[in-house]
Scaffold this active site. Structure first.
Site, mmCIF file in Angstrom:
data_model
loop_
_atom_site.group_PDB
_atom_site.id
_atom_site.type_symbol
_atom_site.label_atom_id
_atom_site.label_comp_id
_atom_site.label_asym_id
_atom_site.label_seq_id
_atom_site.Cartn_x
_atom_site.Cartn_y
_atom_site.Cartn_z
ATOM 1 N N TRP A 330 0.827 -1.203 0.000
ATOM 2 C CA TRP A 330 0.000 0.000 0.000
ATOM 3 C C TRP A 330 0.863 1.255 0.000
ATOM 4 O O TRP A 330 0.505 2.263 -0.601
ATOM 5 C CB TRP A 330 -0.910 -0.008 1.230
ATOM 6 C CG TRP A 330 -1.743 1.229 1.395
ATOM 7 C CD1 TRP A 330 -2.970 1.490 0.866
ATOM 8 C CD2 TRP A 330 -1.408 2.395 2.165
ATOM 9 N NE1 TRP A 330 -3.418 2.727 1.250
ATOM 10 C CE2 TRP A 330 -2.471 3.311 2.054
ATOM 11 C CE3 TRP A 330 -0.301 2.754 2.948
ATOM 12 C CZ2 TRP A 330 -2.478 4.552 2.685
ATOM 13 C CZ3 TRP A 330 -0.298 3.999 3.581
ATOM 14 C CH2 TRP A 330 -1.372 4.866 3.446
ATOM 15 N N HIS A 331 2.023 1.191 0.657
ATOM 16 C CA HIS A 331 2.873 2.367 0.766
ATOM 17 C C HIS A 331 3.557 2.726 -0.551
ATOM 18 O O HIS A 331 3.963 3.880 -0.730
ATOM 19 C CB HIS A 331 3.933 2.157 1.846
ATOM 20 C CG HIS A 331 3.416 2.351 3.228
ATOM 21 N ND1 HIS A 331 2.791 1.344 3.952
ATOM 22 C CD2 HIS A 331 3.392 3.443 4.043
ATOM 23 C CE1 HIS A 331 2.429 1.807 5.136
ATOM 24 N NE2 HIS A 331 2.777 3.062 5.215
ATOM 25 N N GLY A 332 3.700 1.784 -1.447
ATOM 26 C CA GLY A 332 4.350 2.123 -2.708
ATOM 27 C C GLY A 332 4.614 0.918 -3.575
ATOM 28 O O GLY A 332 4.656 -0.214 -3.090
#
Length: 491
Positions: A330-332
């Protein structure tokens, strides 16, 4: 439009005056329209081309939730729920992970064929929408809550659009639940003098965290060490790793403080998003304190639906790992983020296994009332301090993979730390002091913070103004030539 700029201060001043003037002279409805238009305008300053995306996503979810609430056939309800999940994750996947998927497909093709790995620019998404991870999760959770029967479908289309687009939380959270925010837009807003003082205190603290601590650590230590770790001693590289732990906390919690304070000045209350995470005595405790709105979202909408801890121990560990792997992704769009999630999933599984082993060895009846008992290991202060220290260093180890662009860079950092060299010409006393303040502030007793906050709130307006003026001077002196973006804007 960054929160740490004069442009945002001017924008917010206009929103504040206009919003409360409308409440007084025109009523709640014009205020809602005003806030929605200004929120869309705020988002347009990042990239106006993505305004139709946030509007379309909000609109589809609003009407799908109403259709789900009217529908009685289980199969049809599930089909509409699947539609909203596919739509939201499809938007998120395309704009955020399309390039990542192309690059990995090209790498796999090169591995199989021996041809050079390349992806044409015509197939790439140039720039993902700012904040898409945050507003996608917020809007999707609303439909899920309606499907579960935990929330009635909202009647006001306008208020729902504002819930998704409300500018303080739009581009970097916190992830505000519909059950927390939508009812506030239905009530007449209010703001007491005490709440106004608390909001200004939060904004000032947030700006100090960001501009004085986070930015200075990033520019003078972290960025340099992570770019060329081979040029620094082991002590300096280790300080850079500690510096990144302090930077990302001060940066994100500082943003959250400004967001919560800004919303409160408009009569809107946001939930707490950080609680001194580096005081955590294990990883489970860390995730109860770090980015609370994301960790609870992952728990409620991913971990528990996967089965949570209701099955076997092995199934629980699987659910923890899946949740944290997806949380990392989700962060990248990078395998580094996935590995960061893996490290936290592994750490959470080990923590749970250890806690279960301790419970099995504990005599019957001990600790029934919850909390630490006299014989509990964590009730002993030295051992608890050791647990805090070990947890902090494990989190710092994982932060290395979160920060670096490649695994080879992470290996280089770890290898440089392994040299055990101690010369430190790049650690002047001022920088060490900033790092110490950023980290040791976690361990200041909560009552001292509350006492300072209470004193500011109780102070007369001229004293508050003078203190804020002094803070503004300090921020001006500490600020770099160009405003440094918040770390979490990239997510």
């Amino acid at each position: 439009m960054l929160f740490n700029t004069l442009r945002y201060a001017e924008f917010f001043a206009a929103v504040f005056v206009g919003s409360w003037a409308l409440v007084r002279y025109a009523g709640a409805w014009p205020r809602l329209v005003f806030l929605l238009l200004l929120s869309y305008g705020f988002y347009a300053t990042w990239d106006w081309r993505y305004l139709p995306l946030i509007f379309a996503s909000s609109t589809v979810d609003f009407f799908l939730a109403r259709a789900i609430a009217r529908e009685e056939r289980p199969r049809a309800r599930r089909a509409m729920l699947v539609a909203t999940v596919v739509l939201n994750l499809g938007f998120l996947g395309f704009f955020k992970y399309w390039n990542f998927a192309l690059e990995n497909a090209a790498a796999l093709r090169a591995l199989l064929t021996g041809e050079p790995a390349s992806v044409g620019h015509a197939f790439r998404v140039l720039l993902p929408p700012v904040g898409i991870s945050f507003f996608t999760f917020e809007s999707m959770s609303y439909v899920v809550d309606v499907y579960r029967g935990e929330l009635p479908p909202h009647k006001s289309y306008l208020r729902y659009l504002l819930f998704v687009a409300f500018f303080p939380h739009l581009v970097a959270g916190p992830i505000v639940r519909p059950r927390d925010l939508l009812p506030q837009f239905e009530r007449a807003p209010s703001l007491t003098l005490e709440e106004g003082g608390a909001a200004l205190f939060l904004v000032a603290i947030g700006l100090v965290k960001k501009v004085v601590l986070s930015d200075q650590l990033a520019l003078n230590l972290v960025d340099r060490v992570f770019e060329r770790p081979e040029n620094y001693s082991a002590l300096e590289v280790l300080a850079g790793v500690y510096g990144y732990a302090a930077q990302i906390y001060c940066d994100f919690s500082g943003y959250t403080d400004i967001a919560i304070g800004s919303a409160l000045l408009l009569g809107v209350r946001f939930p707490k998003n950080f609680d001194a995470p580096y005081k955590a005595h294990n990883l489970a405790d860390f995730w109860r304190r770090w980015h609370i709105s994301l960790s609870t979202w992952l728990r409620d909408y991913l971990y528990i639906p996967l089965g949570g801890n209701r099955g076997s121990e092995l199934a629980t560990y699987r659910n923890l790992m899946i949740t944290m792997l997806l949380g990392g992704l989700w962060h990248g769009a990078s395998w580094n983020f996935v590995f960061w999630g893996f490290l936290h999933g592994l750490g959470l599984a080990v923590t749970r296994a250890f806690q279960r082993a301790v419970q099995r060895r504990r005599p019957a009846g001990e600790g029934e009332r919850g909390g630490a008992t006299a014989s509990s290991p964590l009730s002993r202060v030295p051992l608890r301090a050791l647990c805090v220290l070990l947890t902090f260093h494990y989190v710092c180890f994982a932060w290395i993979f979160f920060r670096v662009p490649t695994f080879s860079q992470a290996v280089l950092i770890l290898r440089q730390i392994g040299t055990l060299t101690t010369f430190h010409p790049n650690l002047p006393p001022v920088l060490v002091a900033l790092l110490g303040v950023a980290l040791l502030s976690h361990y200041v007793p909560e009552r001292l913070y509350e006492r300072a906050r209470g004193a500011f709130i109780a102070a007369p307006a001229p004293v508050q103004g003078a203190l804020l003026f002094l803070v503004a001077i300090g921020l001006h002196e500490a600020a770099s030539a160009a405003a440094v973006p918040f770390v979490y804007f990239q997510f």
